[in-house]
Design a protein around this motif. Sequence first.
Motif, mmCIF file in Angstrom:
data_model
loop_
_atom_site.group_PDB
_atom_site.id
_atom_site.type_symbol
_atom_site.label_atom_id
_atom_site.label_comp_id
_atom_site.label_asym_id
_atom_site.label_seq_id
_atom_site.Cartn_x
_atom_site.Cartn_y
_atom_site.Cartn_z
ATOM 1 N N LEU A 67 15.320 36.444 23.178
ATOM 2 C CA LEU A 67 15.179 35.301 22.235
ATOM 3 C C LEU A 67 16.285 34.885 20.987
ATOM 4 N N GLN A 68 16.886 36.032 20.810
ATOM 5 C CA GLN A 68 18.032 35.900 19.893
ATOM 6 C C GLN A 68 18.942 34.838 20.025
ATOM 7 N N PRO A 69 19.557 34.448 21.073
ATOM 8 C CA PRO A 69 20.351 33.234 21.341
ATOM 9 C C PRO A 69 19.624 31.944 20.896
ATOM 10 N N LEU A 70 18.513 31.731 21.156
ATOM 11 C CA LEU A 70 17.741 30.574 20.646
ATOM 12 C C LEU A 70 17.559 30.437 19.170
ATOM 13 N N ILE A 71 17.322 31.820 18.642
ATOM 14 C CA ILE A 71 17.386 31.776 17.304
ATOM 15 C C ILE A 71 18.535 31.449 16.655
ATOM 16 N N ASP A 72 20.001 31.791 17.293
ATOM 17 C CA ASP A 72 21.039 31.422 16.546
ATOM 18 C C ASP A 72 21.535 30.130 16.905
ATOM 19 N N PHE A 73 21.047 29.412 17.975
ATOM 20 C CA PHE A 73 21.290 27.994 17.879
ATOM 21 C C PHE A 73 20.544 27.211 17.079
ATOM 22 N N ILE A 74 19.378 27.511 16.968
ATOM 23 C CA ILE A 74 18.614 26.932 15.872
ATOM 24 C C ILE A 74 18.944 26.881 14.525
ATOM 25 N N GLN A 75 19.191 28.165 14.122
ATOM 26 C CA GLN A 75 19.827 28.413 12.882
ATOM 27 C C GLN A 75 21.156 27.701 12.863
ATOM 28 N N LEU A 76 22.035 27.709 13.459
ATOM 29 C CA LEU A 76 23.110 27.000 13.384
ATOM 30 C C LEU A 76 23.099 25.467 13.280
ATOM 31 N N LYS A 77 22.020 24.811 14.090
ATOM 32 C CA LYS A 77 22.021 23.523 13.795
ATOM 33 C C LYS A 77 21.074 23.523 12.200
ATOM 34 N N ALA A 78 20.166 24.002 11.970
ATOM 35 C CA ALA A 78 19.461 23.806 10.775
ATOM 36 C C ALA A 78 20.402 23.972 9.469
ATOM 37 N N ASN A 79 21.524 24.812 9.501
ATOM 38 C CA ASN A 79 22.317 25.147 8.576
ATOM 39 C C ASN A 79 23.226 23.885 8.320
ATOM 40 N N SER A 80 23.626 23.207 9.285
ATOM 41 C CA SER A 80 24.327 22.038 9.343
ATOM 42 C C SER A 80 23.508 20.723 9.156
ATOM 43 N N ARG A 81 22.180 21.014 9.050
ATOM 44 C CA ARG A 81 21.201 19.730 8.825
ATOM 45 C C ARG A 81 21.406 18.653 10.103
ATOM 46 N N GLN A 82 21.584 19.246 11.130
ATOM 47 C CA GLN A 82 21.493 18.390 12.417
ATOM 48 C C GLN A 82 20.377 18.355 13.188
ATOM 49 N N ASP A 83 20.084 17.390 13.954
ATOM 50 C CA ASP A 83 18.945 17.288 14.801
ATOM 51 C C ASP A 83 18.855 18.950 15.774
#
Length: 204
Positions: free
Chosen positions: A26-42
């Motif tokens: 599951l970690q790659p999905l967490i990393d993807f979501i976190q990256l997007k959340a950090n940059s305030r992207q959809d």
Amino acid sequence: MYRSLAETIKVIINGQPINEERKAILQPLIDFIQLKANSRQDINLNFICTHNSRRSHLAQVWAQVASMRANIPKVYCYSGGTEETELFPKVVETLIHQGFHIFSVANVDNPIYAIKYSDNALPIIGFSKKYDSPFNPASAFAAVMTCSQADSGCPFVAGAEKRIPIIFEDPKISDGTPEQAMVYAERSLQIAAEMCYVFSMIKG
């Protein structure tokens, strides 16, 4: 959130621990979501399985609910298949039993459902479609492969920013057996637990 659905999630959180092997998956999905959340992207997630009839829908629905529960904004969950079939009725029945309110929007060969987790939230629209359907995002999304057949049979997903295999066992193996209801419930709860874990790991 509907009370019965909240109770289901409470049971999941207390009784469905995620083992270390699954956490690593599951970690790659967490990393993807976190990256997007950090940059305030959809945060666009397209859950893909062969027929878009069972696992991909369960993952789409539970991920959307988990993001809301964790207060992670701008999360948009989709699902698709390498083929178009129909949302399997036992999936609808299972989700209703676990606390969702679901009603038919179009009673056609490929039925369309509105799946609600709260009276005041937009419903999740459930119907079978190919992963590249116009209903789904065309770019800037994570393609989350929920079955091994789709993962191996669909080596390239056009427009995907990242491809993430998270394989779940197919509840279809229980179709026509006395264990069907139990197997579908267990698979739904497993997916729910893992999606709740994923979004619980996102830092605001």
